[in-house]
Write an enzyme that holds these catalytic residues in place. Structure first.
Site, mmCIF file in Angstrom:
data_model
loop_
_atom_site.group_PDB
_atom_site.id
_atom_site.type_symbol
_atom_site.label_atom_id
_atom_site.label_comp_id
_atom_site.label_asym_id
_atom_site.label_seq_id
_atom_site.Cartn_x
_atom_site.Cartn_y
_atom_site.Cartn_z
ATOM 1 N N CYS A 7 0.911 -1.313 0.002
ATOM 2 C CA CYS A 7 0.134 0.052 -0.072
ATOM 3 C C CYS A 7 0.991 1.227 0.023
ATOM 4 O O CYS A 7 2.059 1.202 -0.559
ATOM 5 C CB CYS A 7 -0.905 -0.145 1.220
ATOM 6 N N ASN A 10 2.034 1.634 4.529
ATOM 7 C CA ASN A 10 2.538 0.342 4.979
ATOM 8 C C ASN A 10 2.092 0.210 6.566
ATOM 9 O O ASN A 10 2.592 -0.224 7.615
ATOM 10 C CB ASN A 10 4.039 -0.053 4.898
ATOM 11 N N CYS A 12 -1.575 0.917 7.336
ATOM 12 C CA CYS A 12 -3.080 0.619 7.471
ATOM 13 C C CYS A 12 -3.434 -0.772 6.546
ATOM 14 O O CYS A 12 -3.650 -1.928 7.024
ATOM 15 C CB CYS A 12 -3.940 1.766 6.755
ATOM 16 N N ARG A 13 -3.683 -0.608 5.215
ATOM 17 C CA ARG A 13 -4.009 -1.749 4.567
ATOM 18 C C ARG A 13 -3.320 -2.972 4.472
ATOM 19 O O ARG A 13 -3.857 -3.978 4.456
ATOM 20 C CB ARG A 13 -4.454 -1.053 2.990
ATOM 21 N N SER A 14 -2.017 -2.771 3.832
ATOM 22 C CA SER A 14 -1.232 -3.824 3.451
ATOM 23 C C SER A 14 -0.758 -4.821 4.822
ATOM 24 O O SER A 14 -0.784 -5.727 4.870
ATOM 25 C CB SER A 14 0.101 -3.485 2.723
ATOM 26 N N ASP A 123 -8.192 3.968 0.946
ATOM 27 C CA ASP A 123 -7.287 4.177 1.695
ATOM 28 C C ASP A 123 -8.156 4.757 3.014
ATOM 29 O O ASP A 123 -8.734 5.803 3.018
ATOM 30 C CB ASP A 123 -6.343 5.494 1.298
HETATM 31 P P1 4NP Z 1 -2.074 2.605 3.952
HETATM 32 O O1 4NP Z 1 -2.611 4.269 4.645
HETATM 33 O O2 4NP Z 1 -1.505 3.217 2.610
HETATM 34 O O3 4NP Z 1 -3.114 1.793 4.006
HETATM 35 O O4 4NP Z 1 -0.921 2.218 5.145
HETATM 36 C C1 4NP Z 1 -1.997 5.455 4.617
HETATM 37 C C2 4NP Z 1 -1.184 5.722 5.680
HETATM 38 C C3 4NP Z 1 -0.292 6.858 5.725
HETATM 39 C C4 4NP Z 1 -0.553 7.839 4.795
HETATM 40 C C5 4NP Z 1 -1.391 7.617 3.496
HETATM 41 C C6 4NP Z 1 -2.271 6.236 3.753
HETATM 42 N N1 4NP Z 1 -0.042 9.227 4.907
HETATM 43 O O5 4NP Z 1 -0.084 9.962 4.016
HETATM 44 O O6 4NP Z 1 0.915 9.383 5.861
#
Ligand code: 4NP
Length: 151
Positions: A7, A10, A12-14, A123
């Site tokens: 993702c 790294n 939340c989703r992955s 996201d």
């Molecule tokens: P992820 O979510 O890609 O599912 O881990 C996010 C976590 C942090 C950010 C964006 C998406 N960020 O912009 O910091």
């Protein structure tokens, strides 16, 4: 077989996809033949634990989670048999890695396997616990289909 979930951050989703996948693989007693990891295309959260809402969502659904965020690297293309991008932006991030074209067959959008898909795993970072649970349910049903396809 090694599976990598990718993702952006790294956190939340992955890491949730990795935890849900590992939970299912362990239930099937396939942990000695199939393993998983996760990473992010971005560098913002390197070294961090999953977002507290990710951890809570895993716990709420009876899934153990442990991960330390790391960034996607070109060696992931050779180290893994499947690289699953959570969304189109992450897919493009993987495809931009040096040498990606010769590994294109392993690089997929996660929801290619979703019976309700295709599309992005949204996201949830700026969302609520409800959005995290929505992501969990999407990953849960999608990973069942993927595991059925590799068993
Ligand atoms: P992820 O979510 O890609 O599912 O881990 C996010 C976590 C942090 C950010 C964006 C998406 N960020 O912009 O910091």
């Amino acid at each position: 077989m090694k599976v990598l979930f990718v993702c952006l951050g790294n956190i939340c989703r992955s890491p949730l996809a990795e935890a849900v996948f590992t939970h299912k693989i362990q239930k099937l007693n396939l942990q000695f033949t199939i393993s998983a990891d996760s990473c992010g295309t971005g560098a913002y959260h390197i070294g961090e634990q999953p977002d507290p809402r990710t951890i809570k969502t895993a716990e709420n659904n009876g899934v153990a989670i442990w991960h330390q965020a790391r960034q996607l690297s070109p060696t992931d293309l050779t180290d893994f048999d499947y690289l699953f991008a959570m969304d189109e932006q992450n897919l493009n991030g993987i495809l931009r890695l040096a040498g990606a074209t010769q590994h294109k067959h392993k690089i997929k959008l996660m929801r290619e396997f979703d019976p309700h898909g295709p599309g992005d795993v949204p996201d949830p970072y700026y969302g609520t616990m409800h959005d995290f649970q929505h992501v969990f349910q999407m990953l849960d049903r999608t990973l069942d289909v993927f595991i059925e396809s590799i068993k």
